[in-house]
Design a protein around this motif. Sequence first.
Motif, mmCIF file in Angstrom:
data_model
loop_
_atom_site.group_PDB
_atom_site.id
_atom_site.type_symbol
_atom_site.label_atom_id
_atom_site.label_comp_id
_atom_site.label_asym_id
_atom_site.label_seq_id
_atom_site.Cartn_x
_atom_site.Cartn_y
_atom_site.Cartn_z
ATOM 1 N N ALA A 1 15.985 -11.777 -2.110
ATOM 2 C CA ALA A 1 16.189 -11.028 -3.358
ATOM 3 C C ALA A 1 14.934 -11.076 -4.224
ATOM 4 C CB ALA A 1 17.383 -11.598 -4.115
ATOM 5 N N ASP A 2 14.262 -12.218 -4.239
ATOM 6 C CA ASP A 2 13.056 -12.345 -5.050
ATOM 7 C C ASP A 2 11.908 -11.518 -4.475
ATOM 8 O OD1 ASP A 2 10.463 -13.746 -6.082
ATOM 9 O OD2 ASP A 2 12.056 -14.433 -7.396
ATOM 10 N N LEU A 3 11.726 -11.577 -3.171
ATOM 11 C CA LEU A 3 10.656 -10.789 -2.546
ATOM 12 C C LEU A 3 10.874 -9.291 -2.753
ATOM 13 C CD1 LEU A 3 10.203 -12.751 0.813
ATOM 14 C CD2 LEU A 3 8.601 -12.677 -1.094
ATOM 15 N N ARG A 4 12.117 -8.875 -2.683
ATOM 16 C CA ARG A 4 12.440 -7.461 -2.889
ATOM 17 C C ARG A 4 12.088 -7.018 -4.314
ATOM 18 N NH1 ARG A 4 18.564 -4.912 -2.708
ATOM 19 N NH2 ARG A 4 17.969 -2.717 -2.924
ATOM 20 N N ALA A 5 12.400 -7.869 -5.297
ATOM 21 C CA ALA A 5 12.099 -7.532 -6.692
ATOM 22 C C ALA A 5 10.616 -7.682 -7.007
ATOM 23 C CB ALA A 5 12.924 -8.430 -7.620
ATOM 24 N N ARG A 6 9.972 -8.647 -6.382
ATOM 25 C CA ARG A 6 8.575 -8.968 -6.700
ATOM 26 C C ARG A 6 7.595 -8.004 -6.032
ATOM 27 N NH1 ARG A 6 6.635 -14.083 -8.558
ATOM 28 N NH2 ARG A 6 8.775 -14.858 -8.342
ATOM 29 N N PHE A 7 7.933 -7.564 -4.816
ATOM 30 C CA PHE A 7 7.015 -6.699 -4.055
ATOM 31 C C PHE A 7 7.759 -5.460 -3.554
ATOM 32 C CE2 PHE A 7 5.747 -11.206 -3.159
ATOM 33 C CZ PHE A 7 4.590 -11.226 -3.932
ATOM 34 N N PRO A 8 8.195 -4.577 -4.447
ATOM 35 C CA PRO A 8 9.032 -3.437 -4.031
ATOM 36 C C PRO A 8 8.341 -2.488 -3.060
ATOM 37 C CG PRO A 8 8.329 -3.213 -6.334
ATOM 38 C CD PRO A 8 7.968 -4.598 -5.913
ATOM 39 N N GLN A 9 7.033 -2.270 -3.217
ATOM 40 C CA GLN A 9 6.345 -1.350 -2.313
ATOM 41 C C GLN A 9 6.274 -1.920 -0.901
ATOM 42 O OE1 GLN A 9 2.590 -0.549 -4.283
ATOM 43 N NE2 GLN A 9 3.424 1.263 -5.314
ATOM 44 N N ASP A 10 5.958 -3.213 -0.800
ATOM 45 C CA ASP A 10 5.947 -3.861 0.517
ATOM 46 C C ASP A 10 7.339 -3.819 1.137
ATOM 47 O OD1 ASP A 10 3.298 -4.443 0.254
ATOM 48 O OD2 ASP A 10 3.557 -6.573 -0.167
ATOM 49 N N TRP A 11 8.346 -4.090 0.317
ATOM 50 C CA TRP A 11 9.719 -4.130 0.819
ATOM 51 C C TRP A 11 10.116 -2.773 1.395
ATOM 52 C CZ3 TRP A 11 12.989 -8.298 1.162
ATOM 53 C CH2 TRP A 11 14.317 -8.018 1.487
ATOM 54 N N PHE A 12 9.802 -1.715 0.663
ATOM 55 C CA PHE A 12 10.132 -0.362 1.127
ATOM 56 C C PHE A 12 9.394 -0.048 2.423
ATOM 57 C CE2 PHE A 12 9.367 4.239 1.159
ATOM 58 C CZ PHE A 12 10.677 4.705 1.097
ATOM 59 N N ARG A 13 8.137 -0.430 2.492
ATOM 60 C CA ARG A 13 7.344 -0.168 3.705
ATOM 61 C C ARG A 13 7.926 -0.897 4.912
ATOM 62 N NH1 ARG A 13 3.794 -3.553 5.569
ATOM 63 N NH2 ARG A 13 3.565 -4.595 3.540
#
Length: 566
Positions: free
Chosen positions: A356-368
């Motif tokens: 959950a933290d990685l998704r909120a912290r790095f949204p562009q990376d998460w989407f990629r």
Amino acid sequence: MRDVALAILEDQIERSKSYLEQWRQPIEPLLFETLRAIDHVFCEELFVPSETWKQTKKAQVGLSSWGVNKALSLMVPPQLEGGPFRLFPSTGQTQRQASELLLRCGILQRAEMLYGWLQEGLLTARIDKPSTAMPSGIQTILVLKSDHPSMFGEVVSQRNKRWVSDFTIEQDTPRERDLQDRHAALEAELEKSVGCFGGWGMSYTTTREIDDHFLECGQIYLRRMWSQDLLGREDIIGGEPFNHYLGVLAAIAGRAEKHLCFCSILARRRPELDLRNLLTTFAHREEFITGLAVHLDAETDQIRKLLEPLTLSCGNLHDHTSSADIAWTPIVRSSQDYYILPMYGLDTNPFLFLLADLRARFPQDWFRLANNREKRWLNDLKLIFPGDRWSLNDRNLKLREGKKTVTDLDFIAYDKEHNELALFQLKWQHPVGMDNRARRSAGKNLLDQGNDWVERVLGWLGKYDIFELAKRAGITVKPDVDVKLFVVGRYNAYFTGFSERDTRAVWSDWNHFMRVRVENPRASISELAKILSNEAEELSRAYPGDSYMLPLDSLAVILNPTSEPH
């Protein structure tokens, strides 16, 4: 009646929120005592005989466990202050206050969830007025009963998550036995290493051998937890491979396993000591980072960076506590210089916090990185359909009418032995726990997209035929081939509030599908479909539903009463 019930419940919810605001004192000592209470709720069971705990604590602990997010939102300091850490013994008075806070927060959280269910029409409501005054001060009783076929459908996925966890434990049995043997060899040293601090706390020393042993214990323990497959080990997020975050998490989990071991030794030796003074501890931030860097042979700057998404602090507090899904944090940053190190998150599932933290912290990376998930899933599917019996297509196959794409198939499996064809739609999902909004979003997305897919696939097959599909997939099928459609959610296929699934397809979560396939390797596709549907129906039907009472000032809310006066 529903509107009246909603108004009564909403009024008490607002009163509870106002009351809890009076508890808002976000300072480090009160945060420490609150985390002690949280650890006690989730970890006391590890130190108390199971039957004793169930008989005396289960009901209150169940309510209190829901209060984590609201309690933390009230107690985590809004900015990081300096100064030394104030260590003090947890006493009866502070414990009662912290436990009351946690319980009231849990009751409020559940009341908000019931309000959402009632608003959605998932519950019926009845209002009772006691004929005589009650000693508790209760003046109104709101009786709520489940009134939707989908209620508590999540029990299906929960059962299968447990199976995957148990399956992993079984696979790890040889390593676990080896660890037990090494633990036995270390036992005398462990006993000598721990002692009582100040007459109420715990202190211990450690060695590289002890730390390495518990690091492996942490690695093994983490393997059984769900949701860590949301990212691949080599996926780069925030400039680091996901595996680097997992390495740091394993070290923290190993430290927690070591701490619990020493707690157990000291609690057995000194049963008069209070568990709250043993479970939760703290560390100087820079010393903790340096020690972790030395143990993992890494740079301190890298460890500092990797710890951020594993740490709850004022900067990410809202991201983790604004929903009803519990913040399973491994670390809480309480000031500029100190971490508090709770046990509850590491003992339950810290991956949910990290992801959950990685998704909120790095949204562009998460989407990629979302584009990589399906490839990993397709590889998993190929592994459970091995051998010459199966013809597989793991390339996304678009079903077209002329130049127009009608829909697509994520995976196709043809059983040559039984002349049966399985067509799959795979639905990646973010983990959903107790949050109403996340549940509604995930349930609606799965049903809308899944039902639409079923309609489009069957419509295409009606216009063309299965042989045309097989030709496009590069699979040769025999005449009279039987076709089954599968809609597979990665974590869940059954959501409370969503029962209108198109029954022309089989709906399953991935863990359920995997379990049935592993347990029935010779089964045909139609047999797998029947088992999946029957098991899901039986599990949902057999589950009695949750039943509990919430005291909200002068209102008692009772969900699914087990008995009622005639």
